[in-house]
Motif scaffolding. Structure first.
Motif, PDB file in Angstrom:
ATOM      1  N   LYS A 242       0.948  -1.177   0.065  1.00  0.00           N
ATOM      2  CA  LYS A 242       0.025   0.002   0.008  1.00  0.00           C
ATOM      3  C   LYS A 242       0.816   1.259  -0.120  1.00  0.00           C
ATOM      4  O   LYS A 242       0.520   2.309  -0.818  1.00  0.00           O
ATOM      5  N   LYS A 243       1.938   1.186   0.773  1.00  0.00           N
ATOM      6  CA  LYS A 243       2.980   2.433   0.744  1.00  0.00           C
ATOM      7  C   LYS A 243       3.488   2.700  -0.355  1.00  0.00           C
ATOM      8  O   LYS A 243       3.663   3.827  -1.049  1.00  0.00           O
ATOM      9  N   ALA A 244       4.000   1.445  -1.239  1.00  0.00           N
ATOM     10  CA  ALA A 244       4.702   1.758  -2.614  1.00  0.00           C
ATOM     11  C   ALA A 244       3.499   2.312  -3.630  1.00  0.00           C
ATOM     12  O   ALA A 244       4.016   3.046  -4.285  1.00  0.00           O
ATOM     13  N   ALA A 245       2.535   1.729  -3.395  1.00  0.00           N
ATOM     14  CA  ALA A 245       1.403   2.273  -4.267  1.00  0.00           C
ATOM     15  C   ALA A 245       1.068   3.700  -4.106  1.00  0.00           C
ATOM     16  O   ALA A 245       1.160   4.550  -5.180  1.00  0.00           O
ATOM     17  N   THR A 246       1.109   4.279  -2.809  1.00  0.00           N
ATOM     18  CA  THR A 246       1.034   5.699  -2.429  1.00  0.00           C
ATOM     19  C   THR A 246       2.079   6.426  -2.888  1.00  0.00           C
ATOM     20  O   THR A 246       1.969   7.696  -3.466  1.00  0.00           O
ATOM     21  N   GLU A 247       3.372   6.118  -2.888  1.00  0.00           N
ATOM     22  CA  GLU A 247       4.496   6.848  -3.510  1.00  0.00           C
ATOM     23  C   GLU A 247       4.319   6.878  -5.102  1.00  0.00           C
ATOM     24  O   GLU A 247       4.747   8.075  -5.449  1.00  0.00           O
ATOM     25  N   VAL A 248       3.714   5.798  -5.650  1.00  0.00           N
ATOM     26  CA  VAL A 248       3.657   6.074  -7.110  1.00  0.00           C
ATOM     27  C   VAL A 248       2.625   7.048  -7.344  1.00  0.00           C
ATOM     28  O   VAL A 248       2.687   8.003  -8.236  1.00  0.00           O
ATOM     29  N   GLU A 249       1.691   7.262  -6.609  1.00  0.00           N
ATOM     30  CA  GLU A 249       0.407   8.236  -6.892  1.00  0.00           C
ATOM     31  C   GLU A 249       1.145   9.539  -6.477  1.00  0.00           C
ATOM     32  O   GLU A 249       1.033  10.760  -7.417  1.00  0.00           O
ATOM     33  N   ARG A 250       2.023   9.768  -5.643  1.00  0.00           N
ATOM     34  CA  ARG A 250       2.341  10.997  -5.231  1.00  0.00           C
ATOM     35  C   ARG A 250       3.679  11.328  -6.395  1.00  0.00           C
ATOM     36  O   ARG A 250       3.789  12.728  -6.597  1.00  0.00           O
ATOM     37  N   ALA A 251       4.192  10.391  -6.672  1.00  0.00           N
ATOM     38  CA  ALA A 251       5.092  10.724  -7.794  1.00  0.00           C
ATOM     39  C   ALA A 251       4.416  11.265  -9.237  1.00  0.00           C
ATOM     40  O   ALA A 251       4.940  12.261  -9.619  1.00  0.00           O
ATOM     41  N   LYS A 252       3.238  10.833  -9.402  1.00  0.00           N
ATOM     42  CA  LYS A 252       2.508  11.242 -10.535  1.00  0.00           C
ATOM     43  C   LYS A 252       2.042  12.699 -10.347  1.00  0.00           C
ATOM     44  O   LYS A 252       1.938  13.474 -11.295  1.00  0.00           O
ATOM     45  N   GLU A 253       1.724  13.014  -9.114  1.00  0.00           N
ATOM     46  CA  GLU A 253       1.312  14.528  -8.673  1.00  0.00           C
ATOM     47  C   GLU A 253       2.307  15.430  -8.820  1.00  0.00           C
ATOM     48  O   GLU A 253       2.193  16.441  -9.599  1.00  0.00           O
ATOM     49  N   PHE A 254       3.488  14.999  -8.345  1.00  0.00           N
ATOM     50  CA  PHE A 254       4.573  15.700  -8.363  1.00  0.00           C
ATOM     51  C   PHE A 254       5.281  16.008  -9.815  1.00  0.00           C
ATOM     52  O   PHE A 254       5.708  17.136 -10.322  1.00  0.00           O
ATOM     53  N   THR A 255       4.894  14.950 -10.782  1.00  0.00           N
ATOM     54  CA  THR A 255       5.222  14.995 -12.145  1.00  0.00           C
ATOM     55  C   THR A 255       4.287  16.114 -12.840  1.00  0.00           C
ATOM     56  O   THR A 255       4.767  17.033 -13.795  1.00  0.00           O
TER      57      THR A 255
ATOM     58  N   ALA B  26       2.916  18.546 -11.571  1.00  0.00           N
ATOM     59  CA  ALA B  26       3.392  19.834 -10.864  1.00  0.00           C
ATOM     60  C   ALA B  26       4.805  20.469 -11.298  1.00  0.00           C
ATOM     61  O   ALA B  26       5.287  21.525 -10.713  1.00  0.00           O
ATOM     62  N   LYS B  27       5.435  19.628 -12.147  1.00  0.00           N
ATOM     63  CA  LYS B  27       6.607  19.937 -12.661  1.00  0.00           C
ATOM     64  C   LYS B  27       7.863  20.012 -11.655  1.00  0.00           C
ATOM     65  O   LYS B  27       8.825  20.600 -11.827  1.00  0.00           O
ATOM     66  N   ASN B  28       7.415  19.003 -10.636  1.00  0.00           N
ATOM     67  CA  ASN B  28       8.317  19.253  -9.420  1.00  0.00           C
ATOM     68  C   ASN B  28       9.151  17.965  -9.504  1.00  0.00           C
ATOM     69  O   ASN B  28       8.908  16.694  -8.898  1.00  0.00           O
ATOM     70  N   LYS B  29      10.224  18.018 -10.343  1.00  0.00           N
ATOM     71  CA  LYS B  29      10.989  16.543 -10.564  1.00  0.00           C
ATOM     72  C   LYS B  29      11.574  16.068  -9.611  1.00  0.00           C
ATOM     73  O   LYS B  29      11.682  14.782  -9.370  1.00  0.00           O
ATOM     74  N   ARG B  30      12.575  16.991  -8.858  1.00  0.00           N
ATOM     75  CA  ARG B  30      12.944  16.479  -7.920  1.00  0.00           C
ATOM     76  C   ARG B  30      12.118  15.565  -6.623  1.00  0.00           C
ATOM     77  O   ARG B  30      12.527  14.535  -6.189  1.00  0.00           O
ATOM     78  N   ALA B  31      11.098  15.931  -6.385  1.00  0.00           N
ATOM     79  CA  ALA B  31      10.181  15.410  -5.284  1.00  0.00           C
ATOM     80  C   ALA B  31       9.562  14.094  -5.927  1.00  0.00           C
ATOM     81  O   ALA B  31       9.490  13.102  -5.203  1.00  0.00           O
ATOM     82  N   ALA B  32       9.220  14.156  -7.254  1.00  0.00           N
ATOM     83  CA  ALA B  32       8.897  13.043  -7.926  1.00  0.00           C
ATOM     84  C   ALA B  32       9.799  11.823  -7.688  1.00  0.00           C
ATOM     85  O   ALA B  32       9.619  10.644  -7.482  1.00  0.00           O
ATOM     86  N   ILE B  33      11.184  12.111  -8.066  1.00  0.00           N
ATOM     87  CA  ILE B  33      12.334  11.160  -7.926  1.00  0.00           C
ATOM     88  C   ILE B  33      12.138  10.514  -6.500  1.00  0.00           C
ATOM     89  O   ILE B  33      12.777   9.305  -6.321  1.00  0.00           O
ATOM     90  N   GLN B  34      12.231  11.672  -5.532  1.00  0.00           N
ATOM     91  CA  GLN B  34      12.204  10.952  -4.234  1.00  0.00           C
ATOM     92  C   GLN B  34      11.161   9.704  -3.807  1.00  0.00           C
ATOM     93  O   GLN B  34      11.185   8.847  -3.131  1.00  0.00           O
ATOM     94  N   CYS B  35       9.940  10.279  -4.358  1.00  0.00           N
ATOM     95  CA  CYS B  35       8.702   9.202  -4.227  1.00  0.00           C
ATOM     96  C   CYS B  35       9.201   7.989  -4.671  1.00  0.00           C
ATOM     97  O   CYS B  35       8.946   6.854  -4.213  1.00  0.00           O
ATOM     98  N   LEU B  36       9.995   7.787  -6.130  1.00  0.00           N
ATOM     99  CA  LEU B  36      10.195   6.848  -6.766  1.00  0.00           C
ATOM    100  C   LEU B  36      11.261   5.827  -5.935  1.00  0.00           C
ATOM    101  O   LEU B  36      11.110   4.695  -5.873  1.00  0.00           O
ATOM    102  N   LYS B  37      12.196   6.745  -5.312  1.00  0.00           N
ATOM    103  CA  LYS B  37      13.211   6.043  -4.372  1.00  0.00           C
ATOM    104  C   LYS B  37      12.452   5.321  -3.305  1.00  0.00           C
ATOM    105  O   LYS B  37      13.042   4.138  -3.006  1.00  0.00           O
ATOM    106  N   ARG B  38      11.577   6.005  -2.608  1.00  0.00           N
ATOM    107  CA  ARG B  38      11.086   5.244  -1.522  1.00  0.00           C
ATOM    108  C   ARG B  38      10.412   4.165  -2.040  1.00  0.00           C
ATOM    109  O   ARG B  38      10.261   3.117  -1.243  1.00  0.00           O
ATOM    110  N   LYS B  39       9.636   4.013  -3.287  1.00  0.00           N
ATOM    111  CA  LYS B  39       8.748   3.073  -3.656  1.00  0.00           C
ATOM    112  C   LYS B  39       9.624   1.706  -3.675  1.00  0.00           C
ATOM    113  O   LYS B  39       9.596   0.698  -3.708  1.00  0.00           O
ATOM    114  N   ARG B  40      11.171   2.128  -4.456  1.00  0.00           N
ATOM    115  CA  ARG B  40      11.862   1.004  -4.746  1.00  0.00           C
ATOM    116  C   ARG B  40      12.448   0.336  -3.330  1.00  0.00           C
ATOM    117  O   ARG B  40      12.595  -0.709  -3.115  1.00  0.00           O
TER     118      ARG B  40
END
Length: 214
Positions: free
Chosen positions: A38-51, A53-67
């Motif tokens: 569930k946490k990994a799925a949440t990080e994917v959704e947050r990465a989409k939102e940051f993407t 919003a053009k916030n690339k750095r935050a999106a990458i952090q979400c993907l790292k936590r997902k990994r």
């Protein structure tokens, strides 16, 4: 029955306790795995939102936590596999132990039965049965032996008398006259009539002529 009275053997009790512990651990790992998924799925959704919003750095952090969550999920999967393997081996060992115990109990029961049934006792019993059978045979023969006047009859004389009776019967049959066959009925030829029948016809013809003359 003995299990109900004295309780389960110590080895079986330990095996059951171990299986229960493994089941509890497996359920705990499965719950953790669901949380991490569930946490990994949440990080994917947050990465989409940051993407968006053009916030690339935050999106990458979400993907790292997902990994990281995915690595933990994979580790939990390996733990579950190890537990499953351990449970299968333990259940197989438990079945083997129960089988050996059953065979050992059966062997002990057979040994006890063999001690209770001595070979000398079996031989003695068979001798008694054979003796009783022989006695019964002698009793039956004694009861079937003729006694009194019937015991004085000579079988050879009775056989000779029977042969004389059979010879006399055969001789009597040969001397009887042959039975006369009944006379065959006399058949009258088709072209000839009996005399009485001719006279009747003549009388009828004369009567007819008289009537015509009138």
């Amino acid at each position: 029955m003995f299990t109900r009275i004295f309780g389960k053997p110590k080895q079986e009790t330990n095996a059951l306790a171990t299986l229960d512990k493994l089941n509890e651990t497996l359920e705990m790992l499965e719950k953790k795995e669901k949380v991490l998924l569930k946490k990994a799925a949440t990080e994917v959704e947050r990465a989409k939102e940051f993407t968006r919003a053009k916030n690339k750095r935050a999106a990458i952090q979400c993907l790292k936590r997902k990994r990281l969550y995915e690595q933990q999920i994979e580790q939990l999967g390996n733990f579950q596999l190890r537990i499953h393997d351990q449970m299968i081996m333990l259940e197989g060992a438990k079945a083997t132990t129960e089988t050996v115990d059953a065979l050992r109990t059966g062997a002990a029961a057979m040994k006890a039965m063999q001690k209770a049934t001595n070979i000398d006792d079996v031989d003695k019993t068979m001798d008694e049965i054979n003796e009783q059978t022989e006695n019964m045979k002698q009793i039956q023969e004694a009861l079937s032996t003729p006694i009194g006047a019937a015991a004085d009859f000579d079988e050879d004389e009775l056989e000779a008398e029977l042969e004389e009776l059979e010879g006399a019967e055969l001789e009597e049959q040969l001397l009887q006259p042959a039975t006369t066959a009944p006379a065959a009925p006399v058949r009258v030829p088709a072209g000839r009539q009996p005399a009485k029948k001719v006279e009747d016809d003549d009388d009828e013809l004369a009567e007819l002529q008289r009537e015509m003359a009138l």
